[in-house]
Design a protein around this motif. Structure first.
Motif, PDB file in Angstrom:
ATOM      1  N   PHE A  19      53.697  38.130  36.476  1.00  0.00           N
ATOM      2  CA  PHE A  19      52.361  37.389  36.187  1.00  0.00           C
ATOM      3  C   PHE A  19      51.243  37.816  37.336  1.00  0.00           C
ATOM      4  N   GLY A  20      51.753  37.716  38.687  1.00  0.00           N
ATOM      5  CA  GLY A  20      50.881  38.324  39.795  1.00  0.00           C
ATOM      6  C   GLY A  20      50.406  39.586  39.676  1.00  0.00           C
ATOM      7  N   VAL A  21      51.214  40.616  39.365  1.00  0.00           N
ATOM      8  CA  VAL A  21      50.650  41.845  39.015  1.00  0.00           C
ATOM      9  C   VAL A  21      49.790  41.934  37.896  1.00  0.00           C
ATOM     10  N   MET A  22      50.197  41.048  36.821  1.00  0.00           N
ATOM     11  CA  MET A  22      49.338  41.235  35.920  1.00  0.00           C
ATOM     12  C   MET A  22      47.826  40.728  36.228  1.00  0.00           C
ATOM     13  N   LYS A  23      47.716  39.585  36.944  1.00  0.00           N
ATOM     14  CA  LYS A  23      46.500  39.149  37.486  1.00  0.00           C
ATOM     15  C   LYS A  23      45.776  40.103  38.113  1.00  0.00           C
ATOM     16  N   LEU A  24      46.399  40.885  38.899  1.00  0.00           N
ATOM     17  CA  LEU A  24      45.629  42.104  39.935  1.00  0.00           C
ATOM     18  C   LEU A  24      45.254  43.175  39.162  1.00  0.00           C
ATOM     19  N   GLY A  25      45.605  43.434  37.924  1.00  0.00           N
ATOM     20  CA  GLY A  25      45.493  44.759  37.209  1.00  0.00           C
ATOM     21  C   GLY A  25      45.245  44.781  35.584  1.00  0.00           C
ATOM     22  N   PRO A  39      35.875  32.458  38.785  1.00  0.00           N
ATOM     23  CA  PRO A  39      35.620  33.980  39.067  1.00  0.00           C
ATOM     24  C   PRO A  39      36.727  34.379  39.228  1.00  0.00           C
ATOM     25  N   GLN A  40      36.160  35.950  39.277  1.00  0.00           N
ATOM     26  CA  GLN A  40      37.090  36.931  39.248  1.00  0.00           C
ATOM     27  C   GLN A  40      38.123  36.949  40.728  1.00  0.00           C
ATOM     28  N   TRP A  41      37.393  36.633  41.701  1.00  0.00           N
ATOM     29  CA  TRP A  41      37.890  36.663  43.052  1.00  0.00           C
ATOM     30  C   TRP A  41      39.068  35.575  43.073  1.00  0.00           C
ATOM     31  N   PHE A  42      38.834  34.535  42.206  1.00  0.00           N
ATOM     32  CA  PHE A  42      39.933  33.655  42.231  1.00  0.00           C
ATOM     33  C   PHE A  42      41.226  34.262  41.256  1.00  0.00           C
ATOM     34  N   ARG A  43      40.898  35.250  40.486  1.00  0.00           N
ATOM     35  CA  ARG A  43      42.059  35.783  39.808  1.00  0.00           C
ATOM     36  C   ARG A  43      42.867  36.563  40.666  1.00  0.00           C
ATOM     37  N   VAL A  44      42.224  37.201  41.648  1.00  0.00           N
ATOM     38  CA  VAL A  44      42.836  38.234  42.636  1.00  0.00           C
ATOM     39  C   VAL A  44      43.756  37.093  43.351  1.00  0.00           C
ATOM     40  N   VAL A  45      42.985  36.078  44.163  1.00  0.00           N
ATOM     41  CA  VAL A  45      43.703  35.072  45.003  1.00  0.00           C
ATOM     42  C   VAL A  45      45.085  34.549  44.474  1.00  0.00           C
ATOM     43  N   THR A  46      44.623  34.182  43.008  1.00  0.00           N
ATOM     44  CA  THR A  46      45.802  33.670  42.141  1.00  0.00           C
ATOM     45  C   THR A  46      46.987  34.674  42.102  1.00  0.00           C
ATOM     46  N   GLY A  47      46.775  35.834  41.781  1.00  0.00           N
ATOM     47  CA  GLY A  47      47.668  36.740  41.842  1.00  0.00           C
ATOM     48  C   GLY A  47      48.615  37.156  43.008  1.00  0.00           C
ATOM     49  N   LEU A  48      47.831  37.087  43.993  1.00  0.00           N
ATOM     50  CA  LEU A  48      48.448  37.262  45.373  1.00  0.00           C
ATOM     51  C   LEU A  48      49.299  35.979  45.896  1.00  0.00           C
ATOM     52  N   VAL A  49      48.942  34.835  45.419  1.00  0.00           N
ATOM     53  CA  VAL A  49      49.646  33.642  45.582  1.00  0.00           C
ATOM     54  C   VAL A  49      50.756  33.775  44.831  1.00  0.00           C
ATOM     55  N   GLU A  50      50.827  34.194  43.440  1.00  0.00           N
ATOM     56  CA  GLU A  50      51.855  34.237  42.552  1.00  0.00           C
ATOM     57  C   GLU A  50      52.893  35.124  43.076  1.00  0.00           C
ATOM     58  N   ILE A  51      52.627  36.373  43.430  1.00  0.00           N
ATOM     59  CA  ILE A  51      53.444  37.432  44.083  1.00  0.00           C
ATOM     60  C   ILE A  51      54.085  36.819  45.506  1.00  0.00           C
ATOM     61  N   THR A  52      53.284  36.259  46.116  1.00  0.00           N
ATOM     62  CA  THR A  52      53.839  35.530  47.432  1.00  0.00           C
ATOM     63  C   THR A  52      54.906  34.566  47.229  1.00  0.00           C
TER      64      THR A  52
END
Length: 118
Positions: A19-25, A39-52
Motif C-alpha cells: 500500500f505504501g509503495v503504491m501511494k508513492l508511485g 493534497p498530494q503531499w499527504f499521499r506521500v506522507v501516508t505512503g511513508l507512514v504505511e511503509i514505516t
C-alpha cells in the motif's frame, strides 16, 4: 508470541509495504487522493507512514514492543482512513478494507500490549 499474532503481522506488514509503495508511485493513488480531496503531499506522507508501520510490525515478529508499536501506528492510520471515507460519504464497501485492517491492527496490539508497559 503467538502464531496468530505472527500471521497477522506478516499479512499487515506485506500489505502495508504494498500500500505504501503504491501511494508513492501509483497514478491510481494520485487520482484517489484527488477524489478524497486530500493534497498530494499527504499521499506521500501516508505512503511513508504505511511503509514505516510495515517495517516496524515485521520487526515485531522478534520483538513484542515493535509489534505493539507497529500495530498502534496501523490502527491510527486506519482510523484516519475510515474518517476520511466517512467525511466524503463513500459507500460502505469503500470503508470495509480500512475497518478490516483496523481490526487486524487492534488484534496484534491486544496480543502484544504487555510489551509497551500498559
Amino acid at each position: 508470541m503467538g502464531i496468530l499474532s505472527i500471521v497477522i503481522q506478516v499479512l499487515l506488514g506485506l500489505g502495508f509495504i504494498m500500500f505504501g509503495v503504491m501511494k508513492l508511485g501509483s497514478k491510481q493513488m494520485v487520482d484517489e487522493f484527488d477524489r478524497l480531496e486530500l493534497p498530494q503531499w499527504f499521499r506521500v506522507v501516508t505512503g511513508l507512514v504505511e511503509i514505516t508501520a510495515a517495517i516496524v510490525i515485521l520487526i515485531g515478529i522478534w520483538n513484542g514492543l515493535f509489534a505493539a508499536l507497529g500495530a498502534l501506528l496501523i490502527a491510527f492510520t486506519m482510523i484516519g482512513a475510515i474518517l476520511t471515507h466517512i467525511k466524503i460519504k463513500d459507500p460502505a464497501q469503500r470503508v470495509m478494507m480500512p475497518v478490516i485492517l483496523l481490526i487486524m491492527g487492534i488484534i496484534v496490539l491486544s496480543l502484544n500490549v504487555s510489551h509497551i508497559g500498559v
